[in-house]
Scaffold this active site. Structure first.
Site, PDB file in Angstrom:
ATOM      1  N   TRP A 199       0.873  -1.169   0.000  1.00  0.00           N
ATOM      2  CA  TRP A 199       0.000   0.000   0.000  1.00  0.00           C
ATOM      3  C   TRP A 199       0.915   1.225   0.000  1.00  0.00           C
ATOM      4  CZ3 TRP A 199      -1.726  -4.624   0.967  1.00  0.00           C
ATOM      5  CH2 TRP A 199      -3.076  -4.931   1.152  1.00  0.00           C
ATOM      6  N   ILE A 235       1.429  -3.247  -6.519  1.00  0.00           N
ATOM      7  CA  ILE A 235       1.315  -1.965  -5.835  1.00  0.00           C
ATOM      8  C   ILE A 235      -0.155  -1.599  -5.669  1.00  0.00           C
ATOM      9  CG2 ILE A 235       1.728   0.525  -6.051  1.00  0.00           C
ATOM     10  CD1 ILE A 235       4.265  -1.013  -5.407  1.00  0.00           C
ATOM     11  N   LYS A 236      -0.522  -1.197  -4.457  1.00  0.00           N
ATOM     12  CA  LYS A 236      -1.853  -0.635  -4.222  1.00  0.00           C
ATOM     13  C   LYS A 236      -1.707   0.873  -4.030  1.00  0.00           C
ATOM     14  CE  LYS A 236      -5.764  -0.186  -1.187  1.00  0.00           C
ATOM     15  NZ  LYS A 236      -6.197  -0.137   0.220  1.00  0.00           N
ATOM     16  N   GLN A 237      -2.523   1.623  -4.763  1.00  0.00           N
ATOM     17  CA  GLN A 237      -2.434   3.073  -4.701  1.00  0.00           C
ATOM     18  C   GLN A 237      -3.819   3.687  -4.832  1.00  0.00           C
ATOM     19  OE1 GLN A 237      -1.417   5.997  -3.617  1.00  0.00           O
ATOM     20  NE2 GLN A 237       0.641   5.530  -4.410  1.00  0.00           N
TER      21      GLN A 237
END
Length: 349
Positions: A199, A235-237
């Site tokens: 995150w 990837i968490k965005q």
């Protein structure tokens, strides 16, 4: 689900017909059924990591597409259990969190050591577990914003998890320590064969000026680039809402080309810049579904999915919009997100 154009409303044509003139889709490594063979197998990840990435990609309604729909529920710590679960108290029981992910057709469920551990023997073989290894503990008074470790990677491995997840508050006073902690944890996770999801959130009170630059494309893009540097596989965005954070805050280094050539004000182009910072998509970008706002949740979730998919992203991670309502409605919302990724007419811009 309602007609997609109807859900997108006045933005329908702008979102569904847009063609990126900034970073071309030909430059990207796009999600697909062969993404583990085509992309991750060329990396230094060991065969057990590749196997767990394939587990994630192969499960649920999106299984075999290369896209991900993940249910994340760590808000019991991050926001307090009362704030998170009072709208639907059944989710105080961890089993219902996992049931929602399964019945909602998700690729995986992401939650805390406690939530996943208490039902691991019943469910770890039925849906991939993503154990969130650090959290912002929110009971200290006055509140502070710092991600701290809640357990070890070995615990996640022992409960049969497929991956670990972590948050770094880039830009915060504590970010240097968090980068080191998470980098070491991710190295250990890869040694044990677990995939890694980061995150990549921004956190600094000075990032709010004329706009909230915690969601600017240039700053979130750089956070993504730092995330893939410490070998996050995914990837968490948050979805970008504006741009120009570097220039407005007058810090760091950037280039005029970021704003003149590599981005526009269009939401798909802003998200495309986030994908570019994930090694041009070699590490998948999943965007956040955001907070629940009530009746507009379905349209907001579908809009985010359209932007992510058309930008070249890998999927959506949506929690509060799904679990802060009756389970049947939560399942419907998750399915509606997945329908965007299953819709061949929604193409990469």
């Amino acid at each position: 689900m309602k007609n997609l154009a109807e859900l997108l409303g006045s933005e329908a044509d702008a979102l569904l017909s847009h063609r990126c003139q900034t970073i071309s889709q030909e430059a990207l490594h796009l999600p697909g059924p062969d993404i583990v063979d085509r992309i991750y197998s060329a990396s230094d990840r060991n065969v057990r990591v590749l196997g767990n990435l394939q587990r994630l990609i192969g499960n649920g309604r999106l299984g075999g597409t290369g896209y991900l729909s993940i249910l994340p529920v760590d808000q019991g710590i991050e926001h307090s259990a009362g704030a998170s679960f009072a709208p639907n108290p059944i989710y105080f029981d961890p089993e219902n969190i996992v049931r929602l992910a399964i019945e909602g057709g998700c690729n995986a469920v992401a939650s805390t050591y406690g939530v996943l551990g208490i039902v691991a023997r019943k469910y770890a073989h039925k849906i991939p577990f993503i154990v969130k290894i650090n959290h912002n503990e929110f009971l200290t008074y006055p509140n502070k914003f710092d991600q701290i470790m809640f357990g070890t990677v070995e615990q996640a491995y022992d409960m049969g998890a497929a991956a670990v997840g972590a948050t770094i508050y880039f830009g915060s006073a504590e970010s240097a320590r968090q980068i080191v902690e998470v980098a070491e944890a991710f190295q250990r996770a890869h040694e044990l064969g677990l995939a890694t999801i980061l995150w990549c959130y921004l956190r600094n009170s000075e990032f709010k000026k004329d706009k909230d630059y915690h969601v600017s494309a240039d700053l979130t893009g750089q956070a993504n680039h730092l995330g893939v540097t410490i070998q996050a596989d995914i990837i968490k965005q948050k979805l970008p809402e504006n741009n120009g954070g570097y220039n407005a805050l007058k810090f760091g280094k950037t280039s005029p080309k970021v704003y003149d050539e590599l981005t526009t004000d269009h939401p798909i182009d802003l998200c495309r810049y986030q994908v570019a910072n994930c090694y041009m998509g070699r590490c998948g970008l999943i965007n956040s579904g955001g907070a629940s706002s009530g009746s507009g949740d379905l349209a907001e979730a579908v809009r985010t999915a359209v932007i992510n998919k058309r930008a070249g992203g890998m999927g959506l991670i949506s929690g509060r919009k799904a679990f802060q309502r009756p389970m049947a409605e939560g399942v419907q919302l998750l399915n509606s997100i997945q329908d965007v990724y299953l819709d061949a007419k929604v193409t990469v811009a």
